[in-house]
Design a protein around this motif. Structure first.
Motif, mmCIF file in Angstrom:
data_model
loop_
_atom_site.group_PDB
_atom_site.id
_atom_site.type_symbol
_atom_site.label_atom_id
_atom_site.label_comp_id
_atom_site.label_asym_id
_atom_site.label_seq_id
_atom_site.Cartn_x
_atom_site.Cartn_y
_atom_site.Cartn_z
ATOM 1 N N ASP A 136 31.620 -53.361 7.474
ATOM 2 C CA ASP A 136 30.325 -53.140 6.717
ATOM 3 C C ASP A 136 29.123 -52.981 7.572
ATOM 4 O O ASP A 136 28.391 -52.005 7.668
ATOM 5 N N ASP A 137 29.096 -53.912 8.602
ATOM 6 C CA ASP A 137 27.929 -53.901 9.731
ATOM 7 C C ASP A 137 28.146 -52.738 10.607
ATOM 8 O O ASP A 137 27.122 -52.035 10.803
ATOM 9 N N THR A 138 29.435 -52.105 10.780
ATOM 10 C CA THR A 138 29.303 -50.879 11.548
ATOM 11 C C THR A 138 29.388 -49.708 10.789
ATOM 12 O O THR A 138 29.611 -48.498 11.253
ATOM 13 N N LYS A 139 29.490 -49.680 9.688
ATOM 14 C CA LYS A 139 29.288 -48.441 8.570
ATOM 15 C C LYS A 139 30.573 -47.854 8.710
ATOM 16 O O LYS A 139 30.688 -46.374 8.352
ATOM 17 N N THR A 140 31.964 -48.575 8.895
ATOM 18 C CA THR A 140 33.169 -47.980 9.303
ATOM 19 C C THR A 140 34.215 -48.516 8.395
ATOM 20 O O THR A 140 35.379 -48.177 8.884
ATOM 21 N N HIS A 141 34.058 -49.177 7.557
ATOM 22 C CA HIS A 141 34.978 -49.872 6.941
ATOM 23 C C HIS A 141 35.661 -48.828 6.143
ATOM 24 O O HIS A 141 35.358 -48.049 5.236
ATOM 25 N N ARG A 142 37.102 -49.159 6.345
ATOM 26 C CA ARG A 142 38.089 -48.009 5.712
ATOM 27 C C ARG A 142 39.555 -48.502 5.461
ATOM 28 O O ARG A 142 40.033 -49.471 6.335
ATOM 29 N N LYS A 143 40.315 -47.846 4.608
ATOM 30 C CA LYS A 143 41.486 -48.344 4.399
ATOM 31 C C LYS A 143 42.591 -47.031 4.392
ATOM 32 O O LYS A 143 41.839 -45.954 3.930
ATOM 33 N N ILE A 144 43.621 -47.241 4.694
ATOM 34 C CA ILE A 144 44.404 -46.029 5.069
ATOM 35 C C ILE A 144 45.873 -46.542 4.396
ATOM 36 O O ILE A 144 46.376 -47.656 4.771
ATOM 37 N N TYR A 145 46.253 -45.813 3.504
ATOM 38 C CA TYR A 145 47.630 -45.713 3.195
ATOM 39 C C TYR A 145 48.429 -44.647 3.672
ATOM 40 O O TYR A 145 48.492 -43.622 3.796
ATOM 41 N N HIS A 146 49.476 -45.139 4.441
ATOM 42 C CA HIS A 146 50.264 -44.083 5.345
ATOM 43 C C HIS A 146 51.454 -43.650 4.268
ATOM 44 O O HIS A 146 52.658 -44.445 4.663
ATOM 45 N N ILE A 147 51.491 -42.690 3.802
ATOM 46 C CA ILE A 147 52.772 -42.205 2.769
ATOM 47 C C ILE A 147 53.842 -41.746 3.733
ATOM 48 O O ILE A 147 55.026 -42.312 3.414
ATOM 49 N N LEU A 148 53.636 -40.896 4.554
ATOM 50 C CA LEU A 148 54.792 -40.490 5.727
ATOM 51 C C LEU A 148 54.087 -40.762 7.224
ATOM 52 O O LEU A 148 53.415 -39.795 7.468
ATOM 53 N N GLY A 149 54.403 -41.643 7.595
ATOM 54 C CA GLY A 149 54.053 -42.096 9.013
ATOM 55 C C GLY A 149 55.036 -42.488 9.778
ATOM 56 O O GLY A 149 56.271 -41.955 9.985
ATOM 57 N N LYS A 150 55.107 -43.894 9.991
ATOM 58 C CA LYS A 150 56.224 -44.665 11.166
ATOM 59 C C LYS A 150 57.574 -44.559 10.200
ATOM 60 O O LYS A 150 58.659 -44.622 10.599
ATOM 61 N N ASN A 151 57.442 -44.528 8.983
ATOM 62 C CA ASN A 151 58.487 -44.621 7.825
ATOM 63 C C ASN A 151 59.519 -43.569 8.093
ATOM 64 O O ASN A 151 60.569 -43.388 7.733
ATOM 65 N N GLY A 152 58.636 -42.274 8.574
ATOM 66 C CA GLY A 152 59.403 -41.010 8.830
ATOM 67 C C GLY A 152 60.332 -40.586 10.127
ATOM 68 O O GLY A 152 60.722 -39.832 10.248
ATOM 69 N N ASP A 153 59.845 -41.804 10.969
ATOM 70 C CA ASP A 153 60.600 -41.691 12.369
ATOM 71 C C ASP A 153 62.073 -41.456 11.988
ATOM 72 O O ASP A 153 62.711 -42.116 11.581
ATOM 73 N N GLY A 154 62.655 -40.390 12.684
ATOM 74 C CA GLY A 154 64.011 -39.987 12.590
ATOM 75 C C GLY A 154 64.599 -39.458 11.374
ATOM 76 O O GLY A 154 65.616 -38.768 11.304
ATOM 77 N N ARG A 155 63.646 -39.337 10.197
ATOM 78 C CA ARG A 155 64.070 -39.050 8.985
ATOM 79 C C ARG A 155 63.057 -37.644 8.745
ATOM 80 O O ARG A 155 63.418 -37.003 7.796
ATOM 81 N N SER A 156 62.212 -37.167 9.534
ATOM 82 C CA SER A 156 61.355 -35.995 9.196
ATOM 83 C C SER A 156 60.792 -35.610 10.407
ATOM 84 O O SER A 156 60.893 -36.008 11.610
ATOM 85 N N GLY A 157 60.158 -34.499 10.417
ATOM 86 C CA GLY A 157 59.523 -33.563 11.519
ATOM 87 C C GLY A 157 58.321 -33.941 11.997
ATOM 88 O O GLY A 157 58.050 -35.170 12.453
ATOM 89 N N ARG A 158 57.355 -33.239 12.131
ATOM 90 C CA ARG A 158 55.870 -33.505 12.672
ATOM 91 C C ARG A 158 54.775 -33.577 11.622
ATOM 92 O O ARG A 158 53.690 -33.112 11.865
ATOM 93 N N LEU A 159 55.254 -33.606 10.361
ATOM 94 C CA LEU A 159 54.178 -34.062 9.153
ATOM 95 C C LEU A 159 53.940 -35.157 9.162
ATOM 96 O O LEU A 159 54.801 -36.104 8.868
ATOM 97 N N LEU A 160 52.724 -35.680 8.868
ATOM 98 C CA LEU A 160 52.021 -36.838 8.869
ATOM 99 C C LEU A 160 51.102 -36.598 7.452
ATOM 100 O O LEU A 160 50.361 -35.818 7.300
ATOM 101 N N VAL A 161 51.439 -37.746 6.395
ATOM 102 C CA VAL A 161 50.715 -37.694 5.266
ATOM 103 C C VAL A 161 49.966 -39.004 4.873
ATOM 104 O O VAL A 161 50.590 -40.109 4.984
ATOM 105 N N SER A 162 48.614 -39.175 4.805
ATOM 106 C CA SER A 162 48.106 -40.177 4.297
ATOM 107 C C SER A 162 46.900 -40.172 3.130
ATOM 108 O O SER A 162 46.516 -39.079 2.895
ATOM 109 N N GLU A 163 46.548 -41.224 2.677
ATOM 110 C CA GLU A 163 45.487 -41.402 1.819
ATOM 111 C C GLU A 163 44.421 -42.189 2.678
ATOM 112 O O GLU A 163 44.715 -43.322 3.052
ATOM 113 N N LEU A 164 43.173 -41.887 2.802
ATOM 114 C CA LEU A 164 42.002 -42.743 3.385
ATOM 115 C C LEU A 164 40.701 -43.012 2.383
ATOM 116 O O LEU A 164 40.625 -42.135 1.827
ATOM 117 N N PHE A 165 40.415 -44.136 2.616
ATOM 118 C CA PHE A 165 39.333 -44.618 1.778
ATOM 119 C C PHE A 165 38.376 -45.127 2.526
ATOM 120 O O PHE A 165 38.420 -46.022 3.368
#
Length: 281
Positions: free
Chosen positions: A131-160
């Motif tokens: 909160d002090d740096t005004k950068t408080h954020r949460k990310i849900y990685h829907i397709l990230g590291k869980n896609g290694d070897g199972r998908s191509g170059r697509l990364l999908v996330s939700e950011l709050f």
């Protein structure tokens, strides 16, 4: 093609269709269905992620079935679920509940990969900033590291943005050139949501370190297309900002961000940001 697509009723038709002139690697659709209604699609050159914003769906990919995908009643409560779909697949989606919302995120790819379910338990959560740096954020990685070897170059996330207002995509960074180890080229599409829904924010996109703008006034269901340039964003005080993020690499799967030299020192002042960066590699 405009870089800011203003909110409109897309009637379940793609907001960013194949071979878009600004972001030709990316596909994006926002689908709304009531119970029992269906949506079908076929993309010959794009792998996709079907992310359930809220509600529940059944998905058929060719002859493979995935049932009861999605557990949250609102995008502001809990983790998402989804289904990964390789290219060149016939897809049918049926809603199990009224007012079901789905995001379909796609990226161009050469190789075909089998479909798989993305459960809440494998959606990686990263929280950083303060909160002090005004950068408080949460990310849900829907397709990230869980896609290694199972998908191509697509990364999908939700950011709050966590709390009411604050900065995201900060320090300013870009990823529009393949020049390892400094940077990899990725195209990106966001769709914004606000809580309450009448909230608003601003999206900066500036191509050079000394250039100005443009700056876009973003509202609930604004869509932003980013092909190049630095692109921080900010939410107005009193409003929680969410954005669905589709990132597609031209030649690499790992996203390497190049931070604006004038602001890169803040990587040392924002708690947890270096761990966040690692999750995109």
């Amino acid at each position: 093609m405009p870089k800011h697509i203003k909110p409109y009723n897309n009637q379940n038709q793609p907001i960013v269709d194949v071979d878009n002139s600004c972001v030709p690697l990316v596909y994006f659709n926002h689908v709304k269905l009531n119970k029992g209604k269906e949506h079908a699609y076929f993309l010959s050159n794009h792998e996709t992620v079907i992310a359930v914003v809220c509600g529940s769906i059944n998905v058929t990919v060719n002859d493979k079935k995935f049932e009861n995908i999605g557990k949250r009643t609102s995008l502001w409560e809990g983790k998402p679920e989804g289904v990964y779909v390789g290219k060149n697949r016939q897809v049918s989606i049926t809603a199990n509940k009224d007012n079901t919302e789905i995001y379909i995120a796609g990226g161009k790819i050469d190789k075909e990969y089998p479909a798989f379910k993305i459960e809440q338990t494998e959606v990686d959560k990263v929280q950083y900033g303060s909160d002090d740096t005004k950068t408080h954020r949460k990310i849900y990685h829907i397709l990230g590291k869980n896609g290694d070897g199972r998908s191509g170059r697509l990364l999908v996330s939700e950011l709050f943005t966590v709390g009411a207002g604050g900065w995201s995509g900060f320090p300013p960074h870009k990823h529009d050139e393949d020049r390892l180890p400094l940077e990899t080229r990725f195209e990106e599409v966001y769709q914004f949501r606000f809580n309450p829904s009448h909230g608003f924010g601003a999206q900066f996109i500036y191509p050079q370190e000394d250039s100005f703008g443009p700056i876009f006034h973003v509202k609930d269901q604004s869509t932003i297309l980013i092909d190049k340039g630095y692109h921080p964003s900010v939410a107005a005080p009193g409003y929680e900002m969410y954005y669905f993020t589709i990132i597609v690499g031209e030649t690499h799967r790992s996203l390497v961000q190049y931070f604006h030299p004038d602001h890169a020192y803040q990587l040392e002042t924002i708690p947890g940001i270096k761990d966040m960066i690692k999750h995109f590699k």
